[in-house]
Design an enzyme around this catalytic site. Structure first.
Site, PDB file in Angstrom:
ATOM      1  N   GLY A  87       0.829  -1.198   0.000  1.00 49.38           N
ATOM      2  CA  GLY A  87       0.000   0.000   0.000  1.00 49.38           C
ATOM      3  C   GLY A  87       0.863   1.247   0.000  1.00 49.38           C
ATOM      4  N   GLY A 145       0.886   5.453   1.286  1.00 50.65           N
ATOM      5  CA  GLY A 145       0.282   6.470   2.124  1.00 50.65           C
ATOM      6  C   GLY A 145       0.791   7.838   1.757  1.00 50.65           C
ATOM      7  N   VAL A 202       4.469   1.020   1.830  1.00 53.80           N
ATOM      8  CA  VAL A 202       4.689  -0.203   2.603  1.00 53.80           C
ATOM      9  C   VAL A 202       4.807  -1.382   1.640  1.00 53.80           C
ATOM     10  CG1 VAL A 202       3.842  -1.683   4.461  1.00 53.80           C
ATOM     11  CG2 VAL A 202       3.351   0.767   4.505  1.00 53.80           C
ATOM     12  N   LYS A 228       8.369  -0.325   5.766  1.00 52.08           N
ATOM     13  CA  LYS A 228       7.772   0.990   5.513  1.00 52.08           C
ATOM     14  C   LYS A 228       8.889   1.919   5.096  1.00 52.08           C
ATOM     15  CE  LYS A 228       4.319   2.691   7.896  1.00 52.08           C
ATOM     16  NZ  LYS A 228       3.482   3.321   8.947  1.00 52.08           N
ATOM     17  N   ASP A 239      -5.330   8.261  15.627  1.00 56.71           N
ATOM     18  CA  ASP A 239      -6.015   7.870  14.383  1.00 56.71           C
ATOM     19  C   ASP A 239      -6.506   6.422  14.483  1.00 56.71           C
ATOM     20  OD1 ASP A 239      -7.033   8.232  11.835  1.00 56.71           O
ATOM     21  OD2 ASP A 239      -5.186   7.604  10.838  1.00 56.71           O
TER      22      ASP A 239
END
Length: 664
Positions: free
Chosen positions: A18, A20, A25, A40, A134
């Site tokens: 993914g 961000g 990542v 990451k 979050d």
């Protein structure tokens, strides 16, 4: 980062997990400890941003302090070529959002189990002074064994290192945001507790409590609307469990759980028999049966009006009344200014969320549509139209590029078109027989074809020419995924000619057939060789020859005495009519051979066969290469009454033939 890249000589990148706003990542394989990990990596466009680097390093420092088994562990922190990276525990499973969609409705026992593990991890973080800020189902992972792992402390800050006076900053996802976050107030541990209450609501109902057309409308509902009833949607939920949702999501911090431990303790007993008849939880000082009154400003005004309408007999207290009136006027001013301040904060928040903000189009090349949708969603962008195109670099269904292109700056909420791969385009392979192998190889390798060769001997094709190919000429292939083997001619096979003297004609013919030679036969007298045996050959024995070469042999007809005796014997046994039939005849026959050629075949190779007293039709008399129509004279020697024969062969087919040749 491409699959197969080895980071810091240790972590081999497997695939993208993914992207961000700050980091990408990847799944990777630890070549030393032989295990899969998550890496990451700070994005390339962030490596020169000192704030982003500090924030990324802050996450690493925060994570190293957490040891709870329900928090994603950090294994390593490093830097390569100026890029910061974290190596973390790889959780093979799905996030809680996906889990709810797949498994809903969940049993209350399973809900309590999940929340207990989540609270345990958050409690550990709070004990180290870390607020997540979050918390949402997307940041809670469920592994294949059903265990919870909390991740993404990317915006968490250690309280010991953070400013406690920071205001007017809204952080977190709007569906899980606390009222104090919406106001831009100071964020505390109770902020995480509010988000935990929303997550518990979603586990019990399958959806978030507040939904709206945009972020501002959702934030306003968190700020002003009461929490919807869980039991109205799911009566199977015990009141004690719903009370935990209400208690955790109280608007007033004084009514909300003070610590995660308090919430966990309440959760541990919510399904007990003793709490089966528990009443609905209400904030302190509230009574649902009492008549609601307006805010305190209205009673102040009422008291003031009463003072102004006092009986004249009470004017002796006028001085005291003036002081009291003055006191309430200050209070009214304070309330007005407070109202305006709250309104200003709300307007500022609305402007912050409604004002278009820019974001970068993420790099989506090589991703599937579902992976691209997640990346675009994380960047607050939408999927636009999908187009298809052929590509040799990407498999069918993978994204080739985007429009606008990756890293372009566009407003949030805009659509990004995806160009999807159809796979590589197929094309007809083609016929390469007769062409130079070296030329064909270079041409095909440029198209990505894997080319190999097999050496063979051939009379038809010159050395270096392609005799045959392993792929049909009409077959359609993807050139970049194709392998072909060519049979490449080494020319005719060569060998040393054997000594054929004393061979019979049949033995000489068998030897010629076995080695692909053309045998020319003539006859002559010899005192040294018996009749019917080879007395001479051309070329000489030991000569290096190749297939298709011509050799000539002379067959002995015996000595003069043998010939004389044979003639006498023949004469005495013949009838008088035979002796009158005439002697041998010698003559030539002219044969016109037509040329058959085109641009590809500029010459013809033909074989001539004759049968007369000294030649047999099975043996080649002469081989010619012609480039135009050509006439040849064929010599015949026939015995009395004998008929000669001849034929002309081109490319294996007889083009001229005659069976009744005479000297007449």
């Amino acid at each position: 980062m491409e699959a197969g890249y080895i980071l810091n000589g240790r972590y081999k990148i497997v695939s993208s997990l993914g992207e961000g706003g700050m980091a990408n990542v990847y799944s990777a394989y630890d070549l030393i400890l032989k295990r899969y990990v998550a890496v990451k990596l700070l994005r390339l466009d962030m490596r020169d941003d000192p704030h982003a680097v500090r924030r990324f390093q802050g996450e690493a420092m925060s994570l190293t302090e957490l040891t709870d088994p329900h928090t994603v562990m950090i294994y390593d922190v490093g830097e390569e070529s100026g890029l910061q990276y974290l190596v973390m525990e790889y959780v093979n499973g799905m996030n809680l959002k996906e889990y709810i969609k797949q498994e809903y409705p969940l049993s209350v026992e399973r809900v309590v189990q999940i929340m207990t593990e989540v609270l345990q991890a958050v409690s550990d973080a709070h004990s180290h002074g870390i607020i997540h800020r979050d918390l949402k189902p997307q940041n809670i992972l469920i592994d294949q064994n059903g265990l919870v792992k909390i991740t993404d402390f990317g915006i968490a800050l250690a309280l010991s290192r953070s400013s406690m006076t920071k205001t007017n900053t809204v952080m977190g996802s709007v569906h899980y945001i606390s009222p104090e976050q919406a106001r831009g107030s100071i964020v505390t541990k109770q902020t995480d507790i509010y988000s935990l209450g929303i997550i518990l609501f979603e586990l019990l109902t399958g959806h978030v409590p507040f939904r709206g057309e945009n972020a501002v409308s959702i934030i306003m509902k968190h700020y002003s609307e009461a929490m919807p009833s869980v039991r109205n949607e799911n009566p199977e939920v015990p009141q004690a469990l719903e009370n935990i949702v209400l208690h955790a999501t109280a608007k007033d911090l004084n009514d909300r759980y003070g610590t995660v431990q308090e919430m966990a303790s309440d959760l541990a007993s919510c399904l007990s028999y003793q709490r089966r008849d528990e009443a609905r939880w209400l904030p302190a000082g509230s009574d649902e049966d009492e008549t609601k009154v307006l805010p305190a400003a209205l009673p102040d005004e009422t008291e003031t009006q009463q003072e102004e309408q006092q009986d004249p007999a009470d004017q002796s207290n006028a001085g005291h009344g003036k002081k009291k009136h003055k006191k309430w006027s200050k209070k009214k001013k304070f309330l007005v200014w407070s109202s305006w301040l709250v309104l200003a904060i709300l307007i500022g928040t609305a402007v912050y969320f409604l004002m278009p903000r820019q974001t970068s189009v993420p790099e989506l090349s090589g991703m599937s549509i579902s992976e691209a949708e997640d990346s675009l969603r994380n960047a607050n962008l939408k999927v636009g139209k999908s187009k298809k195109a052929y590509s040799n670099d990407y498999e069918s269904g993978q994204i080739i590029r985007t429009e606008p292109s990756a890293k372009s700056k566009i407003n949030e909420g805009q659509k990004v078109d995806l160009i999807l791969s159809r796979g590589s385009q197929k094309e007809r392979f083609g016929d390469y027989t007769g062409q130079k192998y070296s030329v064909v190889k270079k041409m095909l390798q440029k198209k990505g074809v894997t080319v190999s060769k097999q050496k063979v001997y051939s009379q038809k094709y010159a050395k270096g020419e392609i005799k045959s190919q392993s792929i049909s000429t009409k077959k359609k292939v993807i050139m970049g995924e194709t392998s072909v083997t060519f049979e490449v001619s080494q020319g005719p096979r060569s060998f040393e000619l054997r000594d054929l003297t004393n061979y019979t004609l049949k033995s000489a013919q068998d030897y010629a057939d076995e080695h692909g030679l053309v045998l020319n036969v003539s006859r002559g007298k010899s005192d040294d060789f018996e009749q019917g045996l080879v007395m001479e050959q051309e070329p000489a024995a030991g000569t290096e020859l190749a297939q298709g070469a011509q050799i000539s042999v002379k067959i002995s007809t015996g000595s003069d005495e043998e010939s004389s005796e044979s003639s006498s014997s023949s004469s005495s046994s013949s009838s008088s009519s035979d002796s009158d039939s005439g002697s041998e005849s010698r003559f030539n026959v002219e044969v016109k051979i037509p040329f058959a050629g085109d641009e590809a075949h500029k010459s013809n190779k033909v074989q001539i066969y004759i049968e007369d007293r000294g030649h047999h039709l099975n043996n080649v008399y002469q081989t010619l290469t012609i480039t135009e129509d050509q006439s040849v004279n064929l010599p015949f020697e026939l015995a009395s009454g004998q008929k000669g024969r001849y034929k002309v062969v081109r490319d294996g087919s007889t083009i001229i033939e005659k069976d009744d040749v005479t000297g007449d």
